[in-house]
Structure formats: C-alpha cells, structure tokens
Design a protein around this motif. Structure first.
Motif, PDB file in Angstrom:
ATOM      1  N   VAL A 193     -21.030 -27.998 -54.414  1.00 55.60           N
ATOM      2  CA  VAL A 193     -22.484 -28.006 -54.196  1.00 55.60           C
ATOM      3  C   VAL A 193     -23.158 -27.149 -55.269  1.00 55.60           C
ATOM      4  N   LEU A 194     -22.597 -25.984 -55.496  1.00 53.50           N
ATOM      5  CA  LEU A 194     -23.139 -25.071 -56.498  1.00 53.50           C
ATOM      6  C   LEU A 194     -23.116 -25.704 -57.892  1.00 53.50           C
ATOM      7  N   LYS A 195     -21.999 -26.331 -58.205  1.00 51.07           N
ATOM      8  CA  LYS A 195     -21.837 -26.960 -59.513  1.00 51.07           C
ATOM      9  C   LYS A 195     -22.916 -28.022 -59.746  1.00 51.07           C
ATOM     10  N   ILE A 196     -23.145 -28.810 -58.718  1.00 46.91           N
ATOM     11  CA  ILE A 196     -24.149 -29.878 -58.830  1.00 46.91           C
ATOM     12  C   ILE A 196     -25.556 -29.282 -58.942  1.00 46.91           C
ATOM     13  N   LEU A 197     -25.864 -28.306 -58.075  1.00 45.86           N
ATOM     14  CA  LEU A 197     -27.222 -27.740 -58.086  1.00 45.86           C
ATOM     15  C   LEU A 197     -27.522 -26.992 -59.380  1.00 45.86           C
ATOM     16  N   LYS A 198     -26.464 -26.554 -60.071  1.00 44.16           N
ATOM     17  CA  LYS A 198     -26.665 -25.824 -61.328  1.00 44.16           C
ATOM     18  C   LYS A 198     -26.971 -26.739 -62.504  1.00 44.16           C
ATOM     19  N   LYS A 199     -26.816 -28.052 -62.298  1.00 42.17           N
ATOM     20  CA  LYS A 199     -27.082 -28.979 -63.395  1.00 42.17           C
ATOM     21  C   LYS A 199     -28.535 -28.842 -63.853  1.00 42.17           C
ATOM     22  N   PRO A 200     -28.761 -28.894 -65.163  1.00 37.53           N
ATOM     23  CA  PRO A 200     -30.111 -28.642 -65.681  1.00 37.53           C
ATOM     24  C   PRO A 200     -31.184 -29.538 -65.085  1.00 37.53           C
ATOM     25  N   GLN A 201     -30.824 -30.771 -64.748  1.00 42.72           N
ATOM     26  CA  GLN A 201     -31.869 -31.672 -64.215  1.00 42.72           C
ATOM     27  C   GLN A 201     -32.378 -31.237 -62.840  1.00 42.72           C
ATOM     28  N   TYR A 202     -31.639 -30.338 -62.168  1.00 45.08           N
ATOM     29  CA  TYR A 202     -32.075 -29.889 -60.837  1.00 45.08           C
ATOM     30  C   TYR A 202     -32.665 -28.481 -60.845  1.00 45.08           C
ATOM     31  N   LYS A 203     -32.936 -27.985 -62.042  1.00 46.11           N
ATOM     32  CA  LYS A 203     -33.412 -26.611 -62.184  1.00 46.11           C
ATOM     33  C   LYS A 203     -34.670 -26.320 -61.376  1.00 46.11           C
ATOM     34  N   GLU A 204     -35.565 -27.283 -61.318  1.00 47.34           N
ATOM     35  CA  GLU A 204     -36.857 -27.067 -60.643  1.00 47.34           C
ATOM     36  C   GLU A 204     -36.799 -27.344 -59.137  1.00 47.34           C
ATOM     37  N   LEU A 205     -35.696 -27.933 -58.716  1.00 48.99           N
ATOM     38  CA  LEU A 205     -35.588 -28.372 -57.330  1.00 48.99           C
ATOM     39  C   LEU A 205     -35.571 -27.204 -56.346  1.00 48.99           C
ATOM     40  N   LYS A 206     -36.380 -27.307 -55.283  1.00 50.00           N
ATOM     41  CA  LYS A 206     -36.341 -26.297 -54.220  1.00 50.00           C
ATOM     42  C   LYS A 206     -35.304 -26.754 -53.192  1.00 50.00           C
ATOM     43  N   ARG A 210     -23.781 -14.436 -53.306  1.00 47.54           N
ATOM     44  CA  ARG A 210     -24.168 -13.921 -54.634  1.00 47.54           C
ATOM     45  C   ARG A 210     -24.329 -15.074 -55.614  1.00 47.54           C
ATOM     46  N   ASP A 211     -23.405 -16.035 -55.545  1.00 51.77           N
ATOM     47  CA  ASP A 211     -23.473 -17.193 -56.447  1.00 51.77           C
ATOM     48  C   ASP A 211     -24.725 -18.029 -56.187  1.00 51.77           C
ATOM     49  N   PHE A 212     -24.986 -18.291 -54.914  1.00 55.59           N
ATOM     50  CA  PHE A 212     -26.169 -19.096 -54.579  1.00 55.59           C
ATOM     51  C   PHE A 212     -27.458 -18.371 -54.951  1.00 55.59           C
ATOM     52  N   LEU A 213     -27.443 -17.048 -54.839  1.00 61.89           N
ATOM     53  CA  LEU A 213     -28.655 -16.278 -55.165  1.00 61.89           C
ATOM     54  C   LEU A 213     -29.013 -16.354 -56.654  1.00 61.89           C
ATOM     55  N   GLN A 214     -28.066 -16.821 -57.457  1.00 59.31           N
ATOM     56  CA  GLN A 214     -28.373 -16.994 -58.882  1.00 59.31           C
ATOM     57  C   GLN A 214     -29.368 -18.126 -59.102  1.00 59.31           C
ATOM     58  N   LEU A 215     -29.450 -19.030 -58.131  1.00 61.95           N
ATOM     59  CA  LEU A 215     -30.407 -20.126 -58.259  1.00 61.95           C
ATOM     60  C   LEU A 215     -31.752 -19.654 -57.706  1.00 61.95           C
ATOM     61  N   PRO A 216     -32.752 -19.543 -58.575  1.00 55.69           N
ATOM     62  CA  PRO A 216     -34.012 -18.916 -58.157  1.00 55.69           C
ATOM     63  C   PRO A 216     -34.775 -19.694 -57.092  1.00 55.69           C
ATOM     64  N   ASN A 217     -34.543 -21.002 -57.002  1.00 55.22           N
ATOM     65  CA  ASN A 217     -35.311 -21.805 -56.035  1.00 55.22           C
ATOM     66  C   ASN A 217     -34.517 -22.154 -54.781  1.00 55.22           C
ATOM     67  N   LEU A 218     -33.483 -21.350 -54.506  1.00 49.60           N
ATOM     68  CA  LEU A 218     -32.644 -21.660 -53.348  1.00 49.60           C
ATOM     69  C   LEU A 218     -32.923 -20.714 -52.183  1.00 49.60           C
ATOM     70  N   TYR A 219     -33.038 -21.322 -50.993  1.00 49.13           N
ATOM     71  CA  TYR A 219     -33.323 -20.589 -49.752  1.00 49.13           C
ATOM     72  C   TYR A 219     -32.161 -20.763 -48.779  1.00 49.13           C
ATOM     73  N   PHE A 220     -32.159 -19.948 -47.741  1.00 44.17           N
ATOM     74  CA  PHE A 220     -31.071 -19.984 -46.755  1.00 44.17           C
ATOM     75  C   PHE A 220     -31.690 -20.125 -45.370  1.00 44.17           C
ATOM     76  N   SER A 221     -31.134 -21.013 -44.549  1.00 43.82           N
ATOM     77  CA  SER A 221     -31.637 -21.012 -43.178  1.00 43.82           C
ATOM     78  C   SER A 221     -30.484 -20.825 -42.206  1.00 43.82           C
ATOM     79  N   PHE A 222     -30.795 -20.086 -41.141  1.00 43.01           N
ATOM     80  CA  PHE A 222     -29.763 -19.657 -40.193  1.00 43.01           C
ATOM     81  C   PHE A 222     -30.016 -20.242 -38.811  1.00 43.01           C
ATOM     82  N   THR A 223     -28.907 -20.524 -38.122  1.00 45.76           N
ATOM     83  CA  THR A 223     -28.980 -21.142 -36.788  1.00 45.76           C
ATOM     84  C   THR A 223     -28.483 -20.168 -35.721  1.00 45.76           C
ATOM     85  N   GLY A 224     -28.332 -20.699 -34.519  1.00 49.22           N
ATOM     86  CA  GLY A 224     -27.864 -19.919 -33.374  1.00 49.22           C
ATOM     87  C   GLY A 224     -26.510 -19.266 -33.565  1.00 49.22           C
TER      88      GLY A 224
END
Ligand SMILES: [Zn+2]
Length: 272
Positions: free
Chosen positions: A139-152, A166-180
């Motif tokens: 997932v990280l590898k794909i999201l790091k592709k330049p064409q997805y740079k702007e993607l939220k 830590r790795d995911f936090l390198q992507l500036p437009n990435l958020y985290f959501s938590f469940t029960g």
C-alpha cells in the motif's frame, strides 16, 4: 461527533435503520459517512445519502472483489455514478485497498483494482478511504508513486505498529482513522489487584500521530467498541472511540470530538 466509516446499507439494519440513524443524531451526531464496497452497495449508500441531508456516500470496490469483477466494469460503473458527484453526495472513493489477510493468491489483481480506483480519485479530485490488511508495504509503495502525490488518503480501521506509522507519516496527505478496536486494549495489566501500567502498541501509535491527522469511525456493523463489544455496532457508539482517543491524547472529550469532527469535515469536504 462524526462517524467517518459506516455500513448502514447492510441488511443488519433492515429492521431499524431509521431508528439507528435517529439515535446517532439524538446522541449528538453531526454526520455519517457511509462506505460502499461493490455495485449494489454503492447504489445503496448513495440512496441513503440522498434521503438524509447529514449522510454522505463513499463509493468503491473492496479488494475482496478483486479478480471477480473486471476492472473495466468497475471503472464504468463508478464513472456512471461520479458523473453526478454532487447529486449523489459522493465525498470520496472507497473502500479500496489491499487485503493479504484474506487473500494472498491474487495480489496482482488486487493492486490493479486498487490503482484503477486511485486514478479515478485523482481524475475526480476526491480523497480515498483505504482498507489495508497485512499489506502495508505494498500500500505504501503504491501511495508513494508520484502520480498520487496530491491524493488525500485515510487509512481506515488503522492498526499499524510504530514503524509502519512512521512510514505512513512521511506522506503529508495521509490521515488515520480508528475504530472500536482501540477500546479493547488496556492501559496496563492487573497484578495482585494493582494496575501495572503497560501501554498497548496501538496507544503508542496514537500518541505518535498528530491530532490533526486523526478521525473516528465505527466500521459498523462490525467492531462494536467496549462496553458494546460483540454486539451489532452502530454510529452512536463512535462516542466510545472518541472517548478513548481523548484519553490517550490527554484531552477532554469535547476537544477530541471537535478536532476529529473538524478533520473529517475538512477531509471529506462535508457541508460545503
Ligand atoms: Zn468498512
């Protein structure tokens, strides 16, 4: 409070859907984002959004459908619905992603399905809701592709460890959501009747993530938080998730609620 990931279209709610929705808004709820997973369900979440001004739709094809539906058909059906993005109240593409926990045999098909929908999100300027199980590297590898740079992107039902975070936090437009499931872990272990502090990994992970990048969800009907664990989940229980986030972050409930609401409103552009 906002439930950023619900499946109220599921038949689990056929007998009392309206009541479940009412309970949420009576309990202080502001908005529910319903998530589609396939042809039929995408249409149903749109219908629910059209029937209630505070419900919104996210449409997409879940990785469990990979290999069973043709990518070209997926695209055609999504584009059809996206043509009327505003009327259909579509606020994101999802849930999409990779799931190697349930299937490792079709990684290629999963990636193809995932990326074709990321491309659509770019084309229609929408954020994406990502489902990721045992597949964080890909997932990280794909999201790091330049064409997805702007993607939220929001990683839904996030349960990664500290290194992955830590790795995911390198992507500036990435958020985290938590469940029960963040309410299942404990702040320590009882030894001889005394609580010995011992933080669960997920608490350390949540401490590590800036509050500006955190959202709350139920993923109902699944993953009911404590004290409702094991029962059918529903949006009003998102309160328990926010309570737990507040405790981990050392905040009052209201502040955690306001922040997670703001994050969701900005991320999905709700009520614009
Ligand atoms: Zn889900």
């Amino acid at each position: 409070m906002i439930d950023t990931h619900a499946h109220l279209d599921f038949e689990n709610y056929n007998d009392d859907r309206d009541k479940v929705i009412k309970r949420f808004f009576k309990g202080g709820g502001k908005a529910i984002v319903n998530i589609g997973v396939d042809f039929k369900r995408n249409k149903k979440v749109i219908k629910l959004a059209q029937e209630n001004e505070k419900l919104f739709a996210v449409i997409g094809f879940h990785p469990e459908g990979a290999g069973r539906v043709a990518v070209s058909e997926v695209k055609t059906s999504l584009v059809q619905l996206l043509k009327e993005k505003e009327e259909n109240k579509i606020v994101a593409i999802g849930e999409i992603g990779l799931d190697y926990f349930h299937n490792q045999e079709n990684k290629k098909e999963q990636k193809e399905l995932f990326q074709s929908q990321l491309d659509l999100a770019i084309k229609y300027s929408l954020p994406v809701v990502v489902h990721c199980r045992d597949a964080y590297k890909d997932v990280l590898k794909i999201l790091k592709k330049p064409q997805y740079k702007e993607l939220k992107v929001v990683m839904h039902c996030y349960m990664g460890n500290q290194k992955q975070t830590r790795d995911f936090l390198q992507l500036p437009n990435l958020y985290f959501s938590f469940t029960g499931n963040i309410t299942f872990a404990d702040f320590g272990k009882y030894k001889n009747g005394k609580l010995v502090p011992e933080k669960a990994e997920i608490f350390r992970v949540i401490e590590q993530i800036p509050l500006e990048k955190i959202m709350a969800e139920t993923d109902c009907p699944f993953l009911a938080p404590n004290p409702h664990r094991g029962k059918r989940n529903e949006p009003v229980f998102v309160r328990e998730v926010i309570k737990r986030l507040a405790k981990i972050k050392g905040l009052g409930f209201e502040e955690a609620e306001r922040k997670t609401d703001d994050n969701a409103i900005t991320f999905f552009k709700l009520f614009k």
